[in-house]
Design a protein around this motif. Structure first.
Motif, PDB file in Angstrom:
ATOM      1  N   ASP A   1       0.755  -0.902   0.156  1.00 30.41           N
ATOM      2  CA  ASP A   1       0.043  -0.246  -0.200  1.00 30.41           C
ATOM      3  C   ASP A   1       0.873   1.172  -0.186  1.00 30.41           C
ATOM      4  O   ASP A   1       1.794   1.332   1.214  1.00 30.41           O
ATOM      5  CB  ASP A   1      -0.371   0.039   1.248  1.00 30.41           C
ATOM      6  N   GLY A   2       1.585   2.170  -1.441  1.00 29.91           N
ATOM      7  CA  GLY A   2       1.995   2.735  -1.464  1.00 29.91           C
ATOM      8  C   GLY A   2       1.207   4.135  -1.600  1.00 29.91           C
ATOM      9  O   GLY A   2       0.106   3.814  -2.666  1.00 29.91           O
ATOM     10  N   PHE A   3       2.628   4.406  -2.839  1.00 31.88           N
ATOM     11  CA  PHE A   3       1.907   5.755  -3.171  1.00 31.88           C
ATOM     12  C   PHE A   3       3.170   5.865  -4.265  1.00 31.88           C
ATOM     13  O   PHE A   3       4.484   5.855  -4.885  1.00 31.88           O
ATOM     14  CB  PHE A   3       2.271   7.329  -2.496  1.00 31.88           C
ATOM     15  N   ILE A   4       2.374   6.505  -6.288  1.00 23.56           N
ATOM     16  CA  ILE A   4       3.435   5.556  -7.131  1.00 23.56           C
ATOM     17  C   ILE A   4       4.264   7.191  -6.981  1.00 23.56           C
ATOM     18  O   ILE A   4       4.047   9.047  -6.842  1.00 23.56           O
ATOM     19  CB  ILE A   4       2.153   6.506  -8.205  1.00 23.56           C
ATOM     20  N   CYS A   5       5.721   7.288  -7.593  1.00 26.78           N
ATOM     21  CA  CYS A   5       6.282   8.552  -6.920  1.00 26.78           C
ATOM     22  C   CYS A   5       6.798   8.524  -8.263  1.00 26.78           C
ATOM     23  O   CYS A   5       8.021   9.429  -8.551  1.00 26.78           O
ATOM     24  CB  CYS A   5       6.786   8.266  -6.021  1.00 26.78           C
ATOM     25  N   LYS A   6       6.936   7.715  -9.715  1.00 24.05           N
ATOM     26  CA  LYS A   6       7.067   7.867 -11.128  1.00 24.05           C
ATOM     27  C   LYS A   6       6.207   8.452 -11.803  1.00 24.05           C
ATOM     28  O   LYS A   6       5.341   7.285 -11.577  1.00 24.05           O
ATOM     29  CB  LYS A   6       8.421   7.180 -11.003  1.00 24.05           C
ATOM     30  N   LYS A   7       5.880   8.990 -12.795  1.00 27.01           N
ATOM     31  CA  LYS A   7       5.035   8.335 -14.421  1.00 27.01           C
ATOM     32  C   LYS A   7       4.797   7.304 -14.903  1.00 27.01           C
ATOM     33  O   LYS A   7       6.094   6.914 -14.632  1.00 27.01           O
ATOM     34  CB  LYS A   7       5.998  10.185 -15.041  1.00 27.01           C
ATOM     35  N   PRO A   8       4.298   6.762 -14.822  1.00 24.64           N
ATOM     36  CA  PRO A   8       4.370   5.250 -15.084  1.00 24.64           C
ATOM     37  C   PRO A   8       3.866   5.408 -16.207  1.00 24.64           C
ATOM     38  O   PRO A   8       4.557   5.934 -17.601  1.00 24.64           O
ATOM     39  CB  PRO A   8       2.650   4.989 -15.074  1.00 24.64           C
ATOM     40  N   ILE A   9       5.267   4.230 -17.039  1.00 27.06           N
ATOM     41  CA  ILE A   9       5.665   4.149 -18.596  1.00 27.06           C
ATOM     42  C   ILE A   9       5.146   2.338 -19.195  1.00 27.06           C
ATOM     43  O   ILE A   9       4.978   1.624 -18.390  1.00 27.06           O
ATOM     44  CB  ILE A   9       7.198   3.230 -18.381  1.00 27.06           C
ATOM     45  N   TYR A  10       4.517   2.889 -19.486  1.00 29.27           N
ATOM     46  CA  TYR A  10       3.288   1.826 -20.024  1.00 29.27           C
ATOM     47  C   TYR A  10       3.803   1.839 -21.521  1.00 29.27           C
ATOM     48  O   TYR A  10       4.573   2.778 -22.351  1.00 29.27           O
ATOM     49  CB  TYR A  10       1.739   2.672 -21.055  1.00 29.27           C
ATOM     50  N   ARG A  11       4.498   0.409 -22.262  1.00 27.05           N
ATOM     51  CA  ARG A  11       5.050  -0.194 -23.344  1.00 27.05           C
ATOM     52  C   ARG A  11       4.380  -2.040 -23.884  1.00 27.05           C
ATOM     53  O   ARG A  11       3.538  -2.086 -22.714  1.00 27.05           O
ATOM     54  CB  ARG A  11       6.831  -0.325 -23.208  1.00 27.05           C
ATOM     55  N   LYS A  12       4.682  -1.745 -24.606  1.00 25.36           N
ATOM     56  CA  LYS A  12       4.706  -3.745 -25.195  1.00 25.36           C
ATOM     57  C   LYS A  12       5.956  -4.359 -25.635  1.00 25.36           C
ATOM     58  O   LYS A  12       6.494  -3.757 -26.225  1.00 25.36           O
ATOM     59  CB  LYS A  12       3.787  -3.437 -26.906  1.00 25.36           C
ATOM     60  N   THR A  13       6.020  -5.004 -25.598  1.00 25.62           N
ATOM     61  CA  THR A  13       6.882  -6.473 -25.140  1.00 25.62           C
ATOM     62  C   THR A  13       6.548  -7.083 -26.954  1.00 25.62           C
ATOM     63  O   THR A  13       6.286  -6.572 -28.025  1.00 25.62           O
ATOM     64  CB  THR A  13       6.773  -7.557 -24.980  1.00 25.62           C
ATOM     65  N   PRO A  14       7.898  -8.071 -27.460  1.00 29.76           N
ATOM     66  CA  PRO A  14       7.761  -8.163 -29.351  1.00 29.76           C
ATOM     67  C   PRO A  14       6.981  -8.908 -29.923  1.00 29.76           C
ATOM     68  O   PRO A  14       6.141  -8.525 -30.935  1.00 29.76           O
ATOM     69  CB  PRO A  14       9.361  -8.604 -29.274  1.00 29.76           C
ATOM     70  N   LEU A  15       6.398  -9.457 -28.166  1.00 32.28           N
ATOM     71  CA  LEU A  15       5.100 -10.117 -28.763  1.00 32.28           C
ATOM     72  C   LEU A  15       3.485  -9.277 -28.962  1.00 32.28           C
ATOM     73  O   LEU A  15       2.793 -10.374 -28.842  1.00 32.28           O
ATOM     74  CB  LEU A  15       5.381 -11.762 -28.421  1.00 32.28           C
ATOM     75  N   GLY A  16       3.830  -8.430 -28.494  1.00 28.74           N
ATOM     76  CA  GLY A  16       2.789  -7.159 -27.977  1.00 28.74           C
ATOM     77  C   GLY A  16       1.991  -7.244 -26.571  1.00 28.74           C
ATOM     78  O   GLY A  16       0.863  -7.109 -26.836  1.00 28.74           O
ATOM     79  N   ARG A  17       2.634  -7.660 -25.760  1.00 34.02           N
ATOM     80  CA  ARG A  17       2.150  -7.785 -24.744  1.00 34.02           C
ATOM     81  C   ARG A  17       1.334  -7.127 -24.341  1.00 34.02           C
ATOM     82  O   ARG A  17       3.537  -6.034 -24.026  1.00 34.02           O
ATOM     83  CB  ARG A  17       2.995  -8.768 -23.579  1.00 34.02           C
ATOM     84  N   GLU A  18       0.980  -6.095 -23.589  1.00 35.46           N
ATOM     85  CA  GLU A  18       1.164  -4.426 -22.936  1.00 35.46           C
ATOM     86  C   GLU A  18       1.366  -5.236 -21.011  1.00 35.46           C
ATOM     87  O   GLU A  18       1.011  -5.321 -20.620  1.00 35.46           O
ATOM     88  CB  GLU A  18      -0.286  -4.207 -22.845  1.00 35.46           C
TER      89      GLU A  18
ATOM     90  N   ALA B   1      -2.569  -3.200 -17.237  1.00 35.46           N
ATOM     91  CA  ALA B   1      -0.936  -1.856 -16.938  1.00 35.46           C
ATOM     92  C   ALA B   1      -2.246  -1.055 -18.225  1.00 35.46           C
ATOM     93  O   ALA B   1      -1.913   0.520 -17.886  1.00 35.46           O
ATOM     94  CB  ALA B   1      -0.674  -2.983 -18.193  1.00 35.46           C
ATOM     95  N   ARG B   2      -3.117  -1.288 -18.949  1.00 27.55           N
ATOM     96  CA  ARG B   2      -3.590   0.405 -19.825  1.00 27.55           C
ATOM     97  C   ARG B   2      -4.727   0.976 -18.446  1.00 27.55           C
ATOM     98  O   ARG B   2      -4.043   1.941 -18.724  1.00 27.55           O
ATOM     99  CB  ARG B   2      -4.920  -0.696 -20.315  1.00 27.55           C
ATOM    100  N   PHE B   3      -4.929   0.005 -17.208  1.00 27.45           N
ATOM    101  CA  PHE B   3      -5.617   0.989 -16.288  1.00 27.45           C
ATOM    102  C   PHE B   3      -4.661   2.364 -15.185  1.00 27.45           C
ATOM    103  O   PHE B   3      -4.409   2.928 -15.196  1.00 27.45           O
ATOM    104  CB  PHE B   3      -6.484   0.046 -15.376  1.00 27.45           C
ATOM    105  N   ALA B   4      -2.965   1.349 -15.255  1.00 29.24           N
ATOM    106  CA  ALA B   4      -2.298   1.804 -14.796  1.00 29.24           C
ATOM    107  C   ALA B   4      -1.973   3.189 -15.374  1.00 29.24           C
ATOM    108  O   ALA B   4      -0.399   4.144 -14.192  1.00 29.24           O
ATOM    109  CB  ALA B   4      -0.812   0.753 -14.094  1.00 29.24           C
ATOM    110  N   GLN B   5      -1.355   2.924 -16.511  1.00 29.32           N
ATOM    111  CA  GLN B   5      -1.203   3.955 -17.504  1.00 29.32           C
ATOM    112  C   GLN B   5      -1.395   5.503 -16.946  1.00 29.32           C
ATOM    113  O   GLN B   5      -0.412   6.054 -17.274  1.00 29.32           O
ATOM    114  CB  GLN B   5      -1.121   3.504 -18.873  1.00 29.32           C
ATOM    115  N   ASN B   6      -2.151   5.545 -16.565  1.00 28.85           N
ATOM    116  CA  ASN B   6      -2.691   6.645 -16.574  1.00 28.85           C
ATOM    117  C   ASN B   6      -2.672   7.139 -14.709  1.00 28.85           C
ATOM    118  O   ASN B   6      -3.381   8.562 -15.246  1.00 28.85           O
ATOM    119  CB  ASN B   6      -4.380   6.712 -17.491  1.00 28.85           C
ATOM    120  N   LEU B   7      -2.725   6.424 -14.227  1.00 31.98           N
ATOM    121  CA  LEU B   7      -2.366   6.724 -13.175  1.00 31.98           C
ATOM    122  C   LEU B   7      -1.563   8.494 -12.620  1.00 31.98           C
ATOM    123  O   LEU B   7      -0.154   8.064 -12.797  1.00 31.98           O
ATOM    124  CB  LEU B   7      -2.127   5.663 -11.913  1.00 31.98           C
ATOM    125  N   GLU B   8      -1.972   9.200 -11.540  1.00 32.55           N
ATOM    126  CA  GLU B   8      -0.737  10.571 -11.745  1.00 32.55           C
ATOM    127  C   GLU B   8      -0.264  10.156 -10.429  1.00 32.55           C
ATOM    128  O   GLU B   8       0.007   9.176  -9.617  1.00 32.55           O
ATOM    129  CB  GLU B   8      -1.881  10.894 -11.143  1.00 32.55           C
TER     130      GLU B   8
END
Length: 216
Positions: A114-131, A158-165
């Motif tokens: 139970d903590g606090f996001i302290c860095k902007k989340p980074i969204y990416r995809k693997t070479p196989l397309g996994r988010e 991953a899709r949910f977390a990419q927009n967290l502040e």
């Protein structure tokens, strides 16, 4: 606060000891030692997880290599300075540990933070397309200290977390995993193999406390 740390950072692993004790540091006359535990995954592979234990919990003059342990505590971080640079090191800080005769059944690797996001989340995809979304969570502990824990969310998480502040109070459940990677060092571009540790998230939710603040 001492009670809070038990509630906001809970880790439990079980597996086979695969290294001898290495001295780490001393606090008020109490020595702490590190060793590695091989923790099985469901996929028939395993993670090698570093563990930090007090000499008052285990006889550090004895070898436990090849024996099985169950360890409960917190997943902690600290900065190690070497060659003018700072590296974030992570390990399971043991509160309770047991030597057992055989591997346990059930889940050998679980963690709740139970903590606090302290860095902007980074969204990416693997070479196989996994988010994937990379997160860094600051988890408070006593004496105005915090542990900084890297975590990875997959798929819909991953899709949910990419927009967290930054500053969002997030609760996550999952397992601790180890991952090897290659790093170039120096001008001669020598490549060394290193191990990273992070939490692989299976479930996440915004803290009820954070939701209530946003609703005010």
């Amino acid at each position: 606060m001492a009670e809070q740390i038990i509630k906001n950072n809970i880790a439990e692993i079980s597996g086979k000891v695969v290294s001898e004790f290495t001295y780490s540091h001393e606090v008020y006359g109490e020595g702490f030692y590190s060793f590695n535990v091989e923790v099985p995954r469901l996929s028939d592979s395993f993670d090698i997880i570093p563990v930090m234990v007090s000499e008052r919990l285990l006889d550090v003059t004895t070898s436990y290599v090849g024996q099985y342990v169950i360890a409960q505590g917190q997943f902690r971080s600290y900065n190690k300075h070497e060659d003018g640079k700072s590296r974030l090191l992570l390990s399971v800080f043991v509160r309770e540990i047991h030597i057992v005769s055989e591997p346990i059944t059930g889940n050998p690797n679980s963690i709740f933070l139970d903590g606090f996001i302290c860095k902007k989340p980074i969204y990416r995809k693997t070479p196989l397309g996994r988010e994937i979304t990379d997160l860094l969570l600051a988890v408070n502990r006593p004496y105005n200290k915090s542990d900084y824990i890297p975590a990875i969310a997959w798929g819909r998480n991953a899709r949910f977390a990419q927009n967290l502040e930054i500053g969002t109070n997030l609760c996550i459940w999952g397992r601790i995993q180890s991952r090897t990677y290659q790093k170039k060092a120096g001008d001669d571009a020598q490549v060394s193999t290193r191990i990273a540790y992070e939490v692989s998230i299976s479930k996440m939710e915004i803290s009820k406390k954070d939701e209530e603040k946003q609703g005010e």
